[in-house]
Design a protein around this motif. Sequence first.
Motif, PDB file in Angstrom:
ATOM      1  N   VAL A  78      19.345   0.049   1.000  1.00 30.46           N
ATOM      2  CA  VAL A  78      18.182   0.889   0.722  1.00 30.46           C
ATOM      3  C   VAL A  78      16.990  -0.009   0.420  1.00 30.46           C
ATOM      4  O   VAL A  78      17.091  -0.942  -0.387  1.00 30.46           O
ATOM      5  CB  VAL A  78      18.432   1.803  -0.503  1.00 30.46           C
ATOM      6  CG1 VAL A  78      17.228   2.675  -0.782  1.00 30.46           C
ATOM      7  CG2 VAL A  78      19.680   2.642  -0.297  1.00 30.46           C
ATOM      8  N   GLN A  79      15.871   0.262   1.067  1.00 33.77           N
ATOM      9  CA  GLN A  79      14.637  -0.452   0.756  1.00 33.77           C
ATOM     10  C   GLN A  79      13.536   0.593   0.573  1.00 33.77           C
ATOM     11  O   GLN A  79      13.169   1.292   1.513  1.00 33.77           O
ATOM     12  CB  GLN A  79      14.271  -1.419   1.874  1.00 33.77           C
ATOM     13  CG  GLN A  79      13.068  -2.276   1.523  1.00 33.77           C
ATOM     14  CD  GLN A  79      12.757  -3.271   2.618  1.00 33.77           C
ATOM     15  OE1 GLN A  79      12.465  -2.885   3.739  1.00 33.77           O
ATOM     16  NE2 GLN A  79      12.827  -4.543   2.284  1.00 33.77           N
ATOM     17  N   LYS A  92       4.641  -2.486  -3.168  1.00 36.88           N
ATOM     18  CA  LYS A  92       5.755  -2.702  -4.090  1.00 36.88           C
ATOM     19  C   LYS A  92       7.042  -2.320  -3.375  1.00 36.88           C
ATOM     20  O   LYS A  92       7.134  -1.238  -2.798  1.00 36.88           O
ATOM     21  CB  LYS A  92       5.564  -1.851  -5.345  1.00 36.88           C
ATOM     22  CG  LYS A  92       6.662  -2.021  -6.365  1.00 36.88           C
ATOM     23  CD  LYS A  92       6.449  -1.107  -7.558  1.00 36.88           C
ATOM     24  CE  LYS A  92       7.655  -1.183  -8.490  1.00 36.88           C
ATOM     25  NZ  LYS A  92       7.598  -0.178  -9.524  1.00 36.88           N
ATOM     26  N   MET A  93       8.026  -3.217  -3.404  1.00 45.53           N
ATOM     27  CA  MET A  93       9.298  -2.986  -2.722  1.00 45.53           C
ATOM     28  C   MET A  93      10.437  -3.012  -3.738  1.00 45.53           C
ATOM     29  O   MET A  93      10.380  -3.758  -4.713  1.00 45.53           O
ATOM     30  CB  MET A  93       9.564  -4.071  -1.678  1.00 45.53           C
ATOM     31  CG  MET A  93       8.429  -4.297  -0.689  1.00 45.53           C
ATOM     32  SD  MET A  93       8.298  -3.019   0.547  1.00 45.53           S
ATOM     33  CE  MET A  93       9.680  -3.391   1.581  1.00 45.53           C
ATOM     34  N   ALA A  94      11.460  -2.217  -3.465  1.00 44.58           N
ATOM     35  CA  ALA A  94      12.681  -2.232  -4.281  1.00 44.58           C
ATOM     36  C   ALA A  94      13.866  -2.122  -3.336  1.00 44.58           C
ATOM     37  O   ALA A  94      13.866  -1.288  -2.428  1.00 44.58           O
ATOM     38  CB  ALA A  94      12.679  -1.082  -5.276  1.00 44.58           C
ATOM     39  N   GLU A  95      14.858  -2.968  -3.550  1.00 44.45           N
ATOM     40  CA  GLU A  95      16.042  -2.959  -2.707  1.00 44.45           C
ATOM     41  C   GLU A  95      17.253  -2.501  -3.505  1.00 44.45           C
ATOM     42  O   GLU A  95      17.400  -2.865  -4.679  1.00 44.45           O
ATOM     43  CB  GLU A  95      16.292  -4.337  -2.107  1.00 44.45           C
ATOM     44  CG  GLU A  95      15.201  -4.733  -1.138  1.00 44.45           C
ATOM     45  CD  GLU A  95      15.481  -6.050  -0.434  1.00 44.45           C
ATOM     46  OE1 GLU A  95      16.559  -6.649  -0.646  1.00 44.45           O
ATOM     47  OE2 GLU A  95      14.610  -6.457   0.349  1.00 44.45           O
ATOM     48  N   GLY A  96      18.081  -1.698  -2.874  1.00 42.89           N
ATOM     49  CA  GLY A  96      19.269  -1.193  -3.544  1.00 42.89           C
ATOM     50  C   GLY A  96      20.402  -0.965  -2.568  1.00 42.89           C
ATOM     51  O   GLY A  96      20.307  -1.305  -1.382  1.00 42.89           O
ATOM     52  N   LYS A  97      21.453  -0.368  -3.093  1.00 41.34           N
ATOM     53  CA  LYS A  97      22.644  -0.061  -2.305  1.00 41.34           C
ATOM     54  C   LYS A  97      23.052   1.375  -2.601  1.00 41.34           C
ATOM     55  O   LYS A  97      23.056   1.796  -3.747  1.00 41.34           O
ATOM     56  CB  LYS A  97      23.793  -0.987  -2.685  1.00 41.34           C
ATOM     57  CG  LYS A  97      23.522  -2.450  -2.426  1.00 41.34           C
ATOM     58  CD  LYS A  97      24.663  -3.309  -2.954  1.00 41.34           C
ATOM     59  CE  LYS A  97      24.364  -4.779  -2.743  1.00 41.34           C
ATOM     60  NZ  LYS A  97      25.432  -5.627  -3.285  1.00 41.34           N
ATOM     61  N   GLY A  98      23.424   2.098  -1.550  1.00 40.02           N
ATOM     62  CA  GLY A  98      23.916   3.457  -1.694  1.00 40.02           C
ATOM     63  C   GLY A  98      25.386   3.527  -1.327  1.00 40.02           C
ATOM     64  O   GLY A  98      25.770   3.118  -0.221  1.00 40.02           O
ATOM     65  N   PHE A  99      26.195   4.016  -2.241  1.00 36.25           N
ATOM     66  CA  PHE A  99      27.641   4.097  -2.040  1.00 36.25           C
ATOM     67  C   PHE A  99      28.055   5.550  -1.860  1.00 36.25           C
ATOM     68  O   PHE A  99      27.883   6.357  -2.785  1.00 36.25           O
ATOM     69  CB  PHE A  99      28.370   3.491  -3.245  1.00 36.25           C
ATOM     70  CG  PHE A  99      28.009   2.052  -3.494  1.00 36.25           C
ATOM     71  CD1 PHE A  99      28.713   1.039  -2.860  1.00 36.25           C
ATOM     72  CD2 PHE A  99      26.962   1.723  -4.351  1.00 36.25           C
ATOM     73  CE1 PHE A  99      28.371  -0.290  -3.086  1.00 36.25           C
ATOM     74  CE2 PHE A  99      26.616   0.402  -4.571  1.00 36.25           C
ATOM     75  CZ  PHE A  99      27.325  -0.615  -3.937  1.00 36.25           C
ATOM     76  N   PRO A 100      28.601   5.913  -0.677  1.00 33.80           N
ATOM     77  CA  PRO A 100      29.048   7.295  -0.481  1.00 33.80           C
ATOM     78  C   PRO A 100      30.131   7.674  -1.493  1.00 33.80           C
ATOM     79  O   PRO A 100      31.017   6.877  -1.799  1.00 33.80           O
ATOM     80  CB  PRO A 100      29.618   7.279   0.945  1.00 33.80           C
ATOM     81  CG  PRO A 100      28.925   6.134   1.620  1.00 33.80           C
ATOM     82  CD  PRO A 100      28.749   5.101   0.538  1.00 33.80           C
ATOM     83  N   VAL A 111      23.377   5.563  -5.872  1.00 31.89           N
ATOM     84  CA  VAL A 111      22.464   4.494  -5.491  1.00 31.89           C
ATOM     85  C   VAL A 111      22.227   3.571  -6.676  1.00 31.89           C
ATOM     86  O   VAL A 111      21.968   4.027  -7.793  1.00 31.89           O
ATOM     87  CB  VAL A 111      21.136   5.069  -4.956  1.00 31.89           C
ATOM     88  CG1 VAL A 111      20.170   3.965  -4.596  1.00 31.89           C
ATOM     89  CG2 VAL A 111      21.411   5.946  -3.743  1.00 31.89           C
ATOM     90  N   GLU A 112      22.305   2.290  -6.389  1.00 31.64           N
ATOM     91  CA  GLU A 112      22.158   1.259  -7.420  1.00 31.64           C
ATOM     92  C   GLU A 112      21.004   0.328  -7.043  1.00 31.64           C
ATOM     93  O   GLU A 112      21.018  -0.288  -5.980  1.00 31.64           O
ATOM     94  CB  GLU A 112      23.464   0.464  -7.498  1.00 31.64           C
ATOM     95  CG  GLU A 112      23.442  -0.737  -8.384  1.00 31.64           C
ATOM     96  CD  GLU A 112      24.754  -1.496  -8.284  1.00 31.64           C
ATOM     97  OE1 GLU A 112      24.720  -2.644  -7.802  1.00 31.64           O
ATOM     98  OE2 GLU A 112      25.789  -0.929  -8.677  1.00 31.64           O
ATOM     99  N   PHE A 113      19.992   0.274  -7.928  1.00 30.51           N
ATOM    100  CA  PHE A 113      18.903  -0.686  -7.767  1.00 30.51           C
ATOM    101  C   PHE A 113      19.041  -1.820  -8.770  1.00 30.51           C
ATOM    102  O   PHE A 113      18.606  -2.925  -8.511  1.00 30.51           O
ATOM    103  CB  PHE A 113      17.538   0.006  -7.919  1.00 30.51           C
ATOM    104  CG  PHE A 113      17.162   0.802  -6.703  1.00 30.51           C
ATOM    105  CD1 PHE A 113      16.572   0.197  -5.613  1.00 30.51           C
ATOM    106  CD2 PHE A 113      17.414   2.160  -6.640  1.00 30.51           C
ATOM    107  CE1 PHE A 113      16.242   0.914  -4.473  1.00 30.51           C
ATOM    108  CE2 PHE A 113      17.088   2.894  -5.519  1.00 30.51           C
ATOM    109  CZ  PHE A 113      16.498   2.272  -4.430  1.00 30.51           C
TER     110      PHE A 113
END
Length: 185
Positions: A78-79, A92-100, A111-113
């Motif tokens: 996720v961006q 401004k940018m933030a990157e994360g991960k989305g886990f089904p 979702v984890e940022f």
Amino acid sequence: MKKETKLLLTAGAVLAGAAILSTRSRNHAPLKTVPRVDLNRYMGRWYEIARLPQRYEKACHCVYAEYSLHPGGGYVEVQNACRKGGPNGRLKMAEGKGFPVEGSNNSKLRVEFFWPFRGDYWVLELDPDYAYALVGAPDRESLWILSRTPTLDQDVLERLVQLAELKGFPVEHLLLTDQSCFTQG
């Protein structure tokens, strides 16, 4: 009874009462998601059309998110991006991960940022052509109306707002997102 014990019991009773009141005020019917999300079709850019206010999105304009499947599988990269203060503001940018979430057919993600904190990202409505989506959280404190384009037909927007209201979201607090940096000729 000792003074310390009385204080502990009183503090415990106050905390228990506050917890009960908090639970009561947030008592919502179960939040229904779409039956299934095809993650391959969901990947790509989504523009934010409207949102409930979020501390981390304060003064954000021209908001969008890019989703891509992690090459190793298992999660969605996720961006999120926005311009702070106005359409010409600092990016401004933030990157994360989305886990089904297991058993949700990809309609629910965590979702984890910032590790270890994760938030709910539930797909509540999804256009059959994946042109727009209504996304929220079961506590009704987060809600986004997303589109593949920087603008959304007014009739579709109104229908999604009505649907969110029926699902218990405080739509009177919705903010329309300024996407003028994408829509100016």
